[in-house]
Write a protein that holds these residues in place. Structure first.
Motif: not given
Length: 187
Positions: A48-54, A56
């Motif tokens: 989640f630090r790298r991608y705010a949402t699935k 993304d």
């Protein structure tokens, strides 16, 4: 004062991208961020630090898959080069998981303009990279200099996608190459 905490692991980004790609190829779009974390051997927070949402993550992963290298054969003839390109493409479509993933991604493209754009630009970029095959054929006199390379490319790519998405049988490479080069006229 020295920095607190652990030093960031430089392999985490790569492991997360690899995990997302592997899951997409094996399960289609039906995986969770937790699945990615487990496959990458990292904590959920790292994902989640790298991608705010699935979404993304999916968009980045799809972009990476569309940018995979396409082999450019050089057999010395357009017919030989096309046979290699057609054989490789058919082998990819026959690989387990590719057709189901393609169906999901194309379905998603109807709902999400960003996915549609990834497919559109990714396919066009990949096809343009392979045009060296046609450019050599023009130099050898096997194709006219004014040949419509998009039409030639789309005839093959569109046909394979149509058949692949609808689970229709794909002919053998020789048959496709014959039709691409000579249509249905007698030899």
């Amino acid at each position: 004062m020295p920095p607190r905490g652990r030093k960031p692991d430089p392999t985490v980004d790569h492991r997360i991208r690899q995990a997302a790609t592997g899951l997409m190829l094996s399960q289609g779009l039906d995986f969770t961020m937790d699945d990615v974390a487990a496959a990458a051997g990292v904590g959920r927070a790292s994902v989640f630090r790298r991608y705010a949402t699935k979404r993304d993550m999916l968009l980045e992963t799809m972009t990476g898959l569309m940018d995979t290298h396409v082999a450019i054969p050089d057999t010395g003839s357009l017919e030989g080069d096309l046979r290699v390109v057609v054989s490789d493409t058919l082998a990819l479509w026959r690989h387990p998981g590719v057709a189901p993933l393609a169906k999901q991604v194309h379905g998603e493209a109807g709902r999400d303009p960003a996915v549609a754009e990834i497919i559109r630009t990714g396919m066009r970029t990949r096809m343009e990279r392979s045009w060296v095959v046609y450019e050599r054929a023009i130099e050898r006199g096997e194709l006219p200099p004014n040949v419509d390379l998009w039409l030639l490319t789309d005839m093959f790519a569109g046909f394979v996608a149509y058949r692949g998405l609808l689970d229709l049988p794909l002919p053998e490479p020789e048959e496709i190459v014959q039709v691409l080069l000579h249509g249905f006229t007698p030899a």
